[in-house]
Design a protein around this motif. Structure first.
Motif, PDB file in Angstrom:
ATOM      1  N   PRO A   1       0.832  -1.217   0.000  1.00 19.69           N
ATOM      2  CA  PRO A   1       0.000   0.000   0.000  1.00 19.69           C
ATOM      3  C   PRO A   1       0.859   1.256   0.000  1.00 19.69           C
ATOM      4  CG  PRO A   1      -0.855  -1.612   1.574  1.00 19.69           C
ATOM      5  CD  PRO A   1       0.469  -2.150   1.098  1.00 19.69           C
ATOM      6  N   GLY A   2       0.473   2.205  -0.840  1.00 21.43           N
ATOM      7  CA  GLY A   2       1.211   3.457  -0.949  1.00 21.43           C
ATOM      8  C   GLY A   2       2.270   3.467  -2.031  1.00 21.43           C
ATOM      9  N   ASP A   3       2.633   2.292  -2.555  1.00 19.31           N
ATOM     10  CA  ASP A   3       3.624   2.243  -3.644  1.00 19.31           C
ATOM     11  C   ASP A   3       2.970   2.693  -4.951  1.00 19.31           C
ATOM     12  OD1 ASP A   3       5.749   1.373  -2.124  1.00 19.31           O
ATOM     13  OD2 ASP A   3       5.269  -0.748  -2.390  1.00 19.31           O
ATOM     14  N   SER A   4       3.790   3.276  -5.809  1.00 18.64           N
ATOM     15  CA  SER A   4       3.291   3.729  -7.111  1.00 18.64           C
ATOM     16  C   SER A   4       3.507   2.644  -8.158  1.00 18.64           C
ATOM     17  CB  SER A   4       4.014   5.005  -7.540  1.00 18.64           C
ATOM     18  OG  SER A   4       5.404   4.758  -7.702  1.00 18.64           O
ATOM     19  N   LEU A   5       2.646   2.655  -9.166  1.00 20.42           N
ATOM     20  CA  LEU A   5       2.738   1.709 -10.278  1.00 20.42           C
ATOM     21  C   LEU A   5       2.409   2.484 -11.552  1.00 20.42           C
ATOM     22  CD1 LEU A   5       3.054  -1.226 -11.281  1.00 20.42           C
ATOM     23  CD2 LEU A   5       0.595  -1.510 -10.929  1.00 20.42           C
ATOM     24  N   ALA A   6       3.377   2.553 -12.477  1.00 21.75           N
ATOM     25  CA  ALA A   6       3.203   3.374 -13.675  1.00 21.75           C
ATOM     26  C   ALA A   6       3.484   2.554 -14.924  1.00 21.75           C
ATOM     27  CB  ALA A   6       4.131   4.590 -13.625  1.00 21.75           C
ATOM     28  N   LEU A   7       2.541   2.604 -15.859  1.00 20.90           N
ATOM     29  CA  LEU A   7       2.708   1.968 -17.168  1.00 20.90           C
ATOM     30  C   LEU A   7       2.870   3.071 -18.207  1.00 20.90           C
ATOM     31  CD1 LEU A   7       2.594  -0.530 -19.077  1.00 20.90           C
ATOM     32  CD2 LEU A   7       0.123  -0.113 -19.250  1.00 20.90           C
ATOM     33  N   THR A   8       3.934   2.955 -19.011  1.00 22.19           N
ATOM     34  CA  THR A   8       4.193   3.943 -20.058  1.00 22.19           C
ATOM     35  C   THR A   8       4.420   3.216 -21.378  1.00 22.19           C
ATOM     36  OG1 THR A   8       5.271   5.391 -18.453  1.00 22.19           O
ATOM     37  CG2 THR A   8       5.630   5.878 -20.772  1.00 22.19           C
ATOM     38  N   VAL A   9       3.775   3.702 -22.423  1.00 26.44           N
ATOM     39  CA  VAL A   9       4.004   3.198 -23.782  1.00 26.44           C
ATOM     40  C   VAL A   9       4.267   4.414 -24.661  1.00 26.44           C
ATOM     41  CG1 VAL A   9       3.089   1.886 -25.724  1.00 26.44           C
ATOM     42  CG2 VAL A   9       2.485   1.216 -23.386  1.00 26.44           C
ATOM     43  N   ALA A  10       5.482   4.495 -25.211  1.00 31.10           N
ATOM     44  CA  ALA A  10       5.864   5.666 -25.998  1.00 31.10           C
ATOM     45  C   ALA A  10       6.956   5.267 -26.978  1.00 31.10           C
ATOM     46  CB  ALA A  10       6.351   6.802 -25.092  1.00 31.10           C
ATOM     47  N   THR A  11       7.245   6.178 -27.900  1.00 30.85           N
ATOM     48  CA  THR A  11       8.320   5.965 -28.867  1.00 30.85           C
ATOM     49  C   THR A  11       9.568   6.677 -28.378  1.00 30.85           C
ATOM     50  OG1 THR A  11       6.751   5.812 -30.691  1.00 30.85           O
ATOM     51  CG2 THR A  11       9.052   6.230 -31.261  1.00 30.85           C
ATOM     52  N   GLU A  12      10.656   5.925 -28.203  1.00 28.74           N
ATOM     53  CA  GLU A  12      11.913   6.485 -27.710  1.00 28.74           C
ATOM     54  C   GLU A  12      13.073   5.843 -28.456  1.00 28.74           C
ATOM     55  OE1 GLU A  12      12.155   5.826 -23.532  1.00 28.74           O
ATOM     56  OE2 GLU A  12      10.221   6.773 -23.083  1.00 28.74           O
ATOM     57  N   GLY A  13      14.004   6.670 -28.937  1.00 30.69           N
ATOM     58  CA  GLY A  13      15.200   6.135 -29.577  1.00 30.69           C
ATOM     59  C   GLY A  13      14.926   5.252 -30.783  1.00 30.69           C
ATOM     60  N   GLY A  14      13.869   5.566 -31.540  1.00 32.80           N
ATOM     61  CA  GLY A  14      13.585   4.784 -32.742  1.00 32.80           C
ATOM     62  C   GLY A  14      12.894   3.465 -32.468  1.00 32.80           C
TER      63      GLY A  14
END
Length: 456
Positions: free
Chosen positions: A363-376
């Motif tokens: 509890p209290g921990d963060s959880l982040a999902l990222t989908v992006a274009t980086e470095g080709g």
């Protein structure tokens, strides 16, 4: 390492090898030219000494005939001819009897008597070097004879300029030859590196195309192929054994579960046995999934997949679970990112990563999902602020059956195959699997190759 990453390394190695070869050739050329220069200089100085010796011998012969008078007349005659020579004969009182100089040069000491060449001195007069002999003849008559070394210096200067031009030509030729040789060597090494990259990417069936040359590089390629054949056979045998075990044990376990369902009484004990058996069945299913992903690695069967859509759908399923556990979930998913892949396997990767993060975070921990274009590349990144990996476990985190001792102590269930399946599926899609260093928690990145528009 991608080809874009390799090019600078290849260029640096090629330039270094070419520079070493050019430097070696240039050093040998400089040594040879230096020796030649010293030889020419020595021969020219010997020629000047020989001319001065001949002059001294001539004056000695005149002195033997008529003493100072004959020497004076000869010097006066030579001086009148305008020859570029240093000639001077003086009387006992320091007066000039004959010669090309107005007086005795300041600081020049008379060394011995007679008409011998040794010792001879190098002196500077009017900005030029001279080879001179200073004597005091019998009766106290100072005599000075000298030959200009300007012809020697001019010849050596011309020789130095010629050698400098030759050295530049040698450097250019050696550099060009070294570059071509280095390119050839690096091309041969590049073949082996390209094979190593394919093998590192999981394609154990990769081999170098074309015939192998009958040289050391060809022998190296033969040894590498033999090594890969051996590794492939051992890997195939290992996978066959694990697949066989999984198949053979999965069936009787399912039968046991069915029979336990028919038993009455002791429901608690029966339920515990069913849970253990289902856990074992899930482990065997995971092993089979890993084997299938590894077997398909580098093969076909992949189609254009919307990575953004798959990640968003799986996130919608797991976001409520994360919130129920007290985590702080957030997602940033760029739309329309296409990759070449298997939709089911990609969804399984995202699900495994989310399930693993939710399991270990509190509890209290963060959880982040990222989908992006980086470095080709299209990068799928899952970052949490949980306990992260224990020290010393980063290298083995994606190996089969890898679990931390602290997880067993905390009673966290698992069989250590989730991240192994993530690695196998990533390799199936040609994606780079990266564990960036973080101050807290765990971050996992999968960098998928970008699918060109209209490409398959």
């Amino acid at each position: 390492m991608s080809p874009a990453d390799e090019r600078p390394l290849k260029a640096r190695a090629t330039w270094r090898l070419a520079a070493v070869m050019a430097a070696a050739v240039a050093a040998l050329a400089m040594l040879a030219m230096g020796l030649q220069y010293r030889l020419v200089e020595t021969r020219l100085m010997q020629a000047q000494r020989a001319l001065l010796t001949a002059d001294l011998d001539g004056f000695a012969a005149l002195y033997d005939q008529r003493r100072i008078i004959a020497v004076r007349e000869a010097i006066a005659l030579r001086a009148a001819s305008g020859a570029d020579e240093m000639l001077l004969l003086m009387d006992r009182q320091g007066g000039v009897l004959a010669g090309t100089l107005p007086g005795w040069p300041e600081g020049l000491a008379r060394q011995g008597g007679g008409f011998t060449i040794d010792p001879a001195q190098e002196i500077i007069r009017d900005g030029h070097r001279w080879l001179a002999v200073a004597r005091e003849l019998p009766g106290g008559f100072p005599l000075l004879l000298g030959r200009s070394l300007q012809p020697v210096d001019d010849t050596l200067a011309d020789l130095r300029r010629g050698m400098l031009g030759l050295l530049l030509a040698v450097l250019l030729a050696a550099g060009g030859t070294g570059w071509l040789a280095a390119r050839w060597v690096m091309a041969r090494i590049g073949r082996v590196n390209a094979l190593a990259d394919r093998v590192a990417g999981g394609d154990l069936s990769a081999r170098l195309p074309g015939p192998r040359a009958p040289d050391e590089f060809g022998l190296l390629e033969t040894h590498v192929h033999a090594m890969l054949d051996r590794i492939e056979n051992l890997n195939r045998a290992t996978h066959h054994l694990s697949d066989t075990i999984a198949h053979e044990l999965r069936t009787p376990l399912n039968r046991m579960v069915q029979r336990l369902a028919r038993l009455e009484g002791q429901e608690e004990e029966v339920g515990a046995l069913k849970a253990e058996m289902r856990q074992a069945i899930r482990m065997f299913d995971a092993l089979l999934d890993i084997s299938r992903a590894e077997a398909d690695q580098g093969g076909g069967g992949l189609v254009p997949v919307d990575l953004s859509s798959v990640a968003a759908e799986v996130w919608e399923l797991y976001e409520p679970l994360a919130e129920d556990k007290g985590l702080l979930p957030r997602a940033e998913v760029a739309s329309g990112l296409q990759v070449l892949g298997d939709r089911t396997l990609i969804a399984q990767v995202v699900a495994n990563l989310l399930d693993n993060a939710i399991k270990y975070c509190g509890p209290g921990d963060s959880l982040a999902l990222t989908v992006a274009t980086e470095g080709g590349r299209h990068v799928l990144r899952l970052a949490d602020s949980g306990p992260g990996l224990p020290a010393g476990l980063r290298e083995e985190a994606f190996d089969r059956f890898t679990r931390a001792d602290r997880d067993r102590a905390r009673g966290i269930k698992g069989h250590g195959l989730g991240l192994a399946l993530v690695r196998a599926i990533a390799a199936r899609h040609g994606a780079r699997l990266i564990l960036p260093q973080t101050a807290r928690g765990l971050t996992v990145e999968l960098a998928f190759p970008v699918l060109a528009e209209g490409g398959v």
